[in-house]
Design a protein around this motif. Structure first.
Motif, short mmCIF file in Angstrom:
data_model
loop_
_atom_site.label_atom_id
_atom_site.label_comp_id
_atom_site.label_asym_id
_atom_site.label_seq_id
_atom_site.Cartn_x
_atom_site.Cartn_y
_atom_site.Cartn_z
N ILE A 83 0.94 -1.22 0.07
CA ILE A 83 0.12 -0.18 0.06
C ILE A 83 0.85 1.23 0.07
O ILE A 83 0.37 2.48 -0.11
N LEU A 84 2.11 1.12 -0.07
CA LEU A 84 3.21 2.37 0.19
C LEU A 84 2.90 3.10 -0.90
O LEU A 84 2.91 4.48 -1.14
N PRO A 85 3.10 2.45 -2.15
CA PRO A 85 2.92 3.38 -3.50
C PRO A 85 1.65 4.28 -3.55
O PRO A 85 1.89 5.29 -3.97
N ALA A 86 0.63 3.42 -2.99
CA ALA A 86 -0.66 4.22 -3.14
C ALA A 86 -0.72 5.48 -2.15
O ALA A 86 -1.31 6.49 -2.54
N LEU A 87 -0.27 5.29 -0.98
CA LEU A 87 -0.07 6.40 -0.07
C LEU A 87 0.83 7.55 -0.38
O LEU A 87 0.47 8.51 -0.24
N THR A 88 2.12 7.07 -0.96
CA THR A 88 2.88 8.11 -1.47
C THR A 88 2.41 8.87 -2.58
O THR A 88 2.47 10.02 -2.61
N PHE A 89 1.41 8.32 -3.54
CA PHE A 89 0.87 8.70 -4.81
C PHE A 89 -0.09 9.94 -4.21
O PHE A 89 -0.36 10.71 -4.71
N VAL A 90 -0.94 9.33 -3.18
CA VAL A 90 -1.97 10.47 -2.79
C VAL A 90 -1.37 11.54 -2.15
O VAL A 90 -1.81 12.68 -2.10
N ILE A 108 1.59 -1.93 10.68
CA ILE A 108 1.99 -1.76 9.45
C ILE A 108 1.63 -0.79 8.54
O ILE A 108 2.35 -0.15 7.96
N THR A 109 0.25 -0.38 8.47
CA THR A 109 -0.55 0.60 7.87
C THR A 109 0.00 2.07 8.37
O THR A 109 0.50 2.78 7.45
N ILE A 110 0.35 2.06 9.59
CA ILE A 110 0.67 3.49 10.14
C ILE A 110 2.22 3.56 9.87
O ILE A 110 2.64 4.65 9.39
N GLY A 111 2.90 2.38 9.77
CA GLY A 111 4.26 2.46 9.52
C GLY A 111 4.36 3.03 8.12
O GLY A 111 5.36 3.69 7.63
N CYS A 112 3.59 2.47 7.26
CA CYS A 112 3.81 2.78 5.94
C CYS A 112 3.30 4.13 5.39
O CYS A 112 3.93 4.76 4.71
N PHE A 113 2.46 4.65 6.02
CA PHE A 113 2.02 6.21 6.06
C PHE A 113 3.19 7.00 6.51
O PHE A 113 3.46 7.88 5.80
N SER A 114 3.86 6.40 7.59
CA SER A 114 5.03 7.20 8.04
C SER A 114 5.95 7.18 7.00
O SER A 114 6.88 8.23 6.78
N TRP A 115 6.39 5.84 6.46
CA TRP A 115 7.37 5.85 5.42
C TRP A 115 6.85 6.73 4.22
O TRP A 115 7.92 7.14 3.60
N THR A 174 -5.37 -1.19 -4.76
CA THR A 174 -4.14 -1.63 -3.69
C THR A 174 -4.56 -1.28 -2.20
O THR A 174 -4.25 -2.48 -1.43
N VAL A 175 -5.49 -0.36 -1.90
CA VAL A 175 -6.14 -0.22 -0.69
C VAL A 175 -7.01 -1.67 -0.43
O VAL A 175 -7.20 -2.43 0.75
N ALA A 176 -8.01 -2.02 -1.39
CA ALA A 176 -8.80 -3.06 -1.54
C ALA A 176 -8.14 -4.54 -1.18
O ALA A 176 -8.56 -5.38 -0.36
N GLY A 177 -7.00 -4.58 -1.92
CA GLY A 177 -6.08 -5.83 -1.78
C GLY A 177 -5.45 -5.92 -0.54
O GLY A 177 -5.33 -7.08 0.39
N ALA A 178 -5.08 -4.70 0.11
CA ALA A 178 -4.60 -4.79 1.49
C ALA A 178 -5.80 -5.24 2.44
O ALA A 178 -5.20 -6.14 3.63
N VAL A 228 10.31 5.40 -6.93
CA VAL A 228 11.07 4.50 -5.96
C VAL A 228 10.16 3.51 -5.09
O VAL A 228 10.68 2.41 -4.97
N THR A 229 8.95 3.73 -5.03
CA THR A 229 8.06 3.09 -4.26
C THR A 229 7.27 2.04 -5.04
O THR A 229 6.40 0.96 -4.59
N ALA A 230 7.40 2.16 -6.52
CA ALA A 230 6.39 1.42 -7.26
C ALA A 230 6.83 0.01 -7.49
O ALA A 230 5.90 -0.62 -8.07
N PHE A 231 7.73 -0.48 -7.07
CA PHE A 231 8.36 -1.84 -7.21
C PHE A 231 8.44 -2.82 -5.83
O PHE A 231 8.75 -3.75 -5.90
N SER A 232 7.27 -2.29 -4.84
CA SER A 232 7.30 -3.13 -3.74
C SER A 232 6.76 -4.39 -3.80
O SER A 232 7.10 -5.32 -3.23
#
Length: 391
Positions: A113-120, A192-199, A147-151, A284-288
């Motif tokens: 979900i990191l690329p989606a969060l970064t994109f937003v 992990i979601t909060i961590g990804c948002f921080s990332w 991406t969020v639905a898959g998570a 950079v985050t697109a290849f997670s």
């Protein structure tokens, strides 16, 4: 190496760099999970990781960034403190805590979900282009939703176990503890979601900081130094009265600290910064998803982790959504090498300018009318002779 081959290599370098990062992150997930299973504190792991990273990167930063390192100012230092708090402290501690409650494969899948969060976030800060009438922009939006639905599928849907040849008859930490129930899955997923948002915040802020502090090695060294200091404070508070947790032996705990420090903090922060200058934080985050696939294979081999149908289904949804985002923004960060036409454009302008000057000079060329003694220009005007002679 020929020029076309060199040009192709230059175009491939960002892709090779981020793929290398995903292999590095995959190894960190497996080693860190093994160390956590043996009782290592996630807070201590974070501290040791960044102490190692600082010790490795700092000498290179002192030598190679001497000429490009700008003067430290208060705004830059505040950004460095924020960067060291977002990723080394908040993200990594929550990520490892979430991994404790789940598995390495689960944690790696959730990071998609990191690329989606970064994109937003990039759209909010106007670092990404978004036009709703464009099909590519629509792909970005639908990909983010998928991406969020898959998570959510990974978190809430377990399904039957997918039996693999090398996991039959083996028990891992998850099986010994009676499996991971829904409560632990939700708790781990939230962390992990909060961590990804921080990332994601870290990635966007790093891209902004590099505009005023364009010294990648020095930036990495500062983040690791401040992160280790802040992480030590957090570890002393959370693990107070447990002096034994700081001890290390020649085992997987030491290996996890060394590997994650050198590869996933030292090299990763530096490579991210270099690639981010040209391609932006979303690239950079697109290849997670690649990291998730590698962790799933390595985790099943090394940690005997079971694969569940729900996690595979959620991962497929995440990958599909992610690459909708990647396709949607594929034209945003293209930096093609100038074509022959573009390369010759300045020469063409110079030639045109030169020819116009030549025409002007020719237009003003003069001829001498010997019979009359007058100077006749090509436009038909008469002029006095420059050196008249009177006999």
């Amino acid at each position: 190496m020929t020029i076309p081959a060199l040009n192709r290599f230059e175009r491939l370098k960002p892709f090779l760099a981020v793929i290398f990062l995903q292999f590095g992150f995959a190894g960190m997930d497996v080693l860190s999970k093994a160390a956590l299973n043996q009782g290592m504190s996630n807070y201590v792991l974070v501290v040791y990781r960044h102490v190692v990273a600082f010790a490795v990167i700092a000498p290179f930063a002192v030598v190679f960034d001497k000429k490009v390192r700008p003067k430290m100012t208060l705004p830059i230092f505040i950004k460095l403190v924020a960067l060291s708090l977002l990723e080394p402290v908040i993200d990594q501690n929550l990520y490892f805590l979430g991994m404790k409650y789940t598995t390495a494969t689960f944690a790696a899948a959730m990071t998609n979900i990191l690329p989606a969060l970064t994109f937003v976030m990039a759209c909010i800060l106007r670092l990404e282009k978004l036009r709703f009438k464009s099909i590519r922009s629509q792909a970005k939006v639908f990909g983010t939703i998928a991406t969020v639905a898959g998570a959510m599928v990974i978190t809430l849907v377990k399904g039957p176990i997918i039996e693999l040849i090398w996991t039959k008859g083996k028990t891992n930490h998850e099986q010994q503890s009676g499996g991971i129930d829904l409560q632990h899955s939700i708790k781990g997923a939230i962390m992990i979601t909060i961590g990804c948002f921080s990332w994601a915040c870290f990635m966007v802020l790093q891209a902004i900081t590099l505009k005023t502090y364009p010294a990648e090695l020095s930036l990495t060294a500062w983040i690791c130094l401040l992160g280790s200091m802040e992480g030590t404070i957090v570890a002393l508070v959370m693990e107070r009265g447990k002096a034994t947790i700081w001890s290390l032996n020649w085992d997987v705990k030491l290996l996890a600290a060394l590997y994650s420090g050198i590869i996933c903090s030292g090299l990763a922060y530096y490579i991210q910064g270099v690639v981010m200058k040209d391609r932006g934080p979303v690239f950079v985050t697109a290849f997670s998803p690649l990291c998730m696939v590698i962790v799933a294979v390595m985790g099943s081999f090394i940690l005997a982790e079971q694969l569940y149908f729900g996690r595979v289904l959620g991962a497929i949804i995440i990958v599909a959504g992610l690459y909708l985002v990647v396709w949607g923004k594929s034209k945003d960060h293209e930096f093609p090498i100038p074509s022959s036409k573009e390369q010759t454009a300045p020469d063409k302008q110079i030639t045109q300018a030169g020819s116009s000057r030549t025409e002007k000079i020719n237009h003003e060329a003069v001829t001498l009318d010997v019979s009359g003694g007058d100077v006749v220009t090509t436009d038909g005007q008469l002029d006095k002779p420059r050196n008249p002679t009177n006999v």
